[in-house]
Design a protein around this motif. Sequence first.
Motif, PDB file in Angstrom:
ATOM      1  N   THR A 179       9.295  24.215  54.264  1.00  0.00           N
ATOM      2  CA  THR A 179      10.173  25.379  54.135  1.00  0.00           C
ATOM      3  C   THR A 179       9.386  26.615  53.737  1.00  0.00           C
ATOM      4  O   THR A 179       9.681  27.722  54.187  1.00  0.00           O
ATOM      5  N   THR A 180       8.357  26.414  52.917  1.00  0.00           N
ATOM      6  CA  THR A 180       7.549  27.557  52.481  1.00  0.00           C
ATOM      7  C   THR A 180       6.728  28.125  53.629  1.00  0.00           C
ATOM      8  O   THR A 180       6.673  29.341  53.824  1.00  0.00           O
ATOM      9  N   ALA A 181       6.093  27.253  54.410  1.00  0.00           N
ATOM     10  CA  ALA A 181       5.283  27.710  55.549  1.00  0.00           C
ATOM     11  C   ALA A 181       6.131  28.495  56.544  1.00  0.00           C
ATOM     12  O   ALA A 181       5.743  29.584  57.000  1.00  0.00           O
ATOM     13  N   LEU A 182       7.297  27.962  56.886  1.00  0.00           N
ATOM     14  CA  LEU A 182       8.173  28.643  57.837  1.00  0.00           C
ATOM     15  C   LEU A 182       8.727  29.948  57.268  1.00  0.00           C
ATOM     16  O   LEU A 182       8.882  30.933  57.988  1.00  0.00           O
ATOM     17  N   SER A 183       8.998  29.958  55.978  1.00  0.00           N
ATOM     18  CA  SER A 183       9.512  31.166  55.338  1.00  0.00           C
ATOM     19  C   SER A 183       8.474  32.277  55.322  1.00  0.00           C
ATOM     20  O   SER A 183       8.807  33.458  55.473  1.00  0.00           O
ATOM     21  N   LEU A 184       7.210  31.910  55.123  1.00  0.00           N
ATOM     22  CA  LEU A 184       6.134  32.900  55.160  1.00  0.00           C
ATOM     23  C   LEU A 184       6.096  33.592  56.514  1.00  0.00           C
ATOM     24  O   LEU A 184       5.987  34.823  56.609  1.00  0.00           O
ATOM     25  N   VAL A 185       6.195  32.789  57.569  1.00  0.00           N
ATOM     26  CA  VAL A 185       6.157  33.326  58.933  1.00  0.00           C
ATOM     27  C   VAL A 185       7.397  34.172  59.214  1.00  0.00           C
ATOM     28  O   VAL A 185       7.305  35.282  59.763  1.00  0.00           O
ATOM     29  N   ALA A 186       8.578  33.660  58.827  1.00  0.00           N
ATOM     30  CA  ALA A 186       9.829  34.363  59.116  1.00  0.00           C
ATOM     31  C   ALA A 186       9.896  35.715  58.415  1.00  0.00           C
ATOM     32  O   ALA A 186      10.401  36.695  58.976  1.00  0.00           O
ATOM     33  N   THR A 187       9.392  35.780  57.176  1.00  0.00           N
ATOM     34  CA  THR A 187       9.445  37.047  56.439  1.00  0.00           C
ATOM     35  C   THR A 187       8.531  38.090  57.065  1.00  0.00           C
ATOM     36  O   THR A 187       8.867  39.278  57.116  1.00  0.00           O
ATOM     37  N   TRP A 188       7.374  37.662  57.544  1.00  0.00           N
ATOM     38  CA  TRP A 188       6.483  38.602  58.256  1.00  0.00           C
ATOM     39  C   TRP A 188       7.174  39.114  59.513  1.00  0.00           C
ATOM     40  O   TRP A 188       7.122  40.308  59.830  1.00  0.00           O
ATOM     41  N   MET A 189       7.871  38.203  60.220  1.00  0.00           N
ATOM     42  CA  MET A 189       8.593  38.604  61.434  1.00  0.00           C
ATOM     43  C   MET A 189       9.715  39.588  61.114  1.00  0.00           C
ATOM     44  O   MET A 189       9.969  40.525  61.874  1.00  0.00           O
ATOM     45  N   LEU A 190      10.384  39.390  59.975  1.00  0.00           N
ATOM     46  CA  LEU A 190      11.416  40.340  59.534  1.00  0.00           C
ATOM     47  C   LEU A 190      10.808  41.713  59.300  1.00  0.00           C
ATOM     48  O   LEU A 190      11.361  42.736  59.729  1.00  0.00           O
ATOM     49  N   ALA A 191       9.668  41.743  58.618  1.00  0.00           N
ATOM     50  CA  ALA A 191       9.012  43.017  58.333  1.00  0.00           C
ATOM     51  C   ALA A 191       8.650  43.752  59.611  1.00  0.00           C
ATOM     52  O   ALA A 191       8.718  44.987  59.674  1.00  0.00           O
ATOM     53  N   ARG A 192       8.307  42.995  60.669  1.00  0.00           N
ATOM     54  CA  ARG A 192       7.948  43.595  61.956  1.00  0.00           C
ATOM     55  C   ARG A 192       9.147  43.738  62.894  1.00  0.00           C
ATOM     56  O   ARG A 192       9.006  44.215  64.004  1.00  0.00           O
ATOM     57  N   LYS A 193      10.303  43.287  62.438  1.00  0.00           N
ATOM     58  CA  LYS A 193      11.573  43.394  63.169  1.00  0.00           C
ATOM     59  C   LYS A 193      11.608  42.592  64.474  1.00  0.00           C
ATOM     60  O   LYS A 193      12.077  43.065  65.510  1.00  0.00           O
ATOM     61  N   TYR A 194      11.139  41.341  64.408  1.00  0.00           N
ATOM     62  CA  TYR A 194      11.281  40.428  65.530  1.00  0.00           C
ATOM     63  C   TYR A 194      12.624  39.711  65.413  1.00  0.00           C
ATOM     64  O   TYR A 194      12.914  39.081  64.388  1.00  0.00           O
TER      65      TYR A 194
END
Length: 206
Positions: A131-146
Amino acid sequence: MTNIIVEWLLDNKIELLGAILGLSYIYFSIKQHILTWPTGLLTSLLYVVVFYNSKLYADMGLQAYYVVISIYGWYFWVKGKKQNEKKVAVKSTRKILWIKLLVVSIFLYAILFYILSKHTNSDVPHMDSMTTALSLVATWMLARKYLEHWLIWIFVDAFSVGLYLYKGLWATVFLFIVYTIMAVLGYLEWEKDLKNKQKDPKLAFE
């Protein structure tokens, strides 16, 4: 009964405040509002304490990362837009980026699992690491608006409900059930915004 409820509220006040702020954070992110980031930052600071006390060390480290990415996302949403944009536009994730993100996710999972299983007393190293690994990726994607970061959140949030049930974090269980529902709504809202942009680019900036 009242005394029991009051005692529980007092014992879990940090978790409760974090849950309330977390709901605000997800609402603002659905609306693509700049308040996404300050509320997210405060939520993360509170959950550093909550997860440390629950021995969810990867999640605790994730919250520290959220503090940093909140500052980055805040800056990017303000400064990353083009001159003719009122806000950074939503975009779809390209296939090549998906491949890169998959590799990064596996790499992060492996590192986190090794640390948790070898150097901590975590009793849920597999689940916490994933969950932590996926959350790290998802939050970066949010910041970049994917757009597709919402799909990752739907999975992570739903899966996390079971993890926090196991840990007895009841306010957080409720929060993540709501997160799961709101992640679905967030995907639909951002998808609509992206389709409007594709039909008429001017609509994405109104």
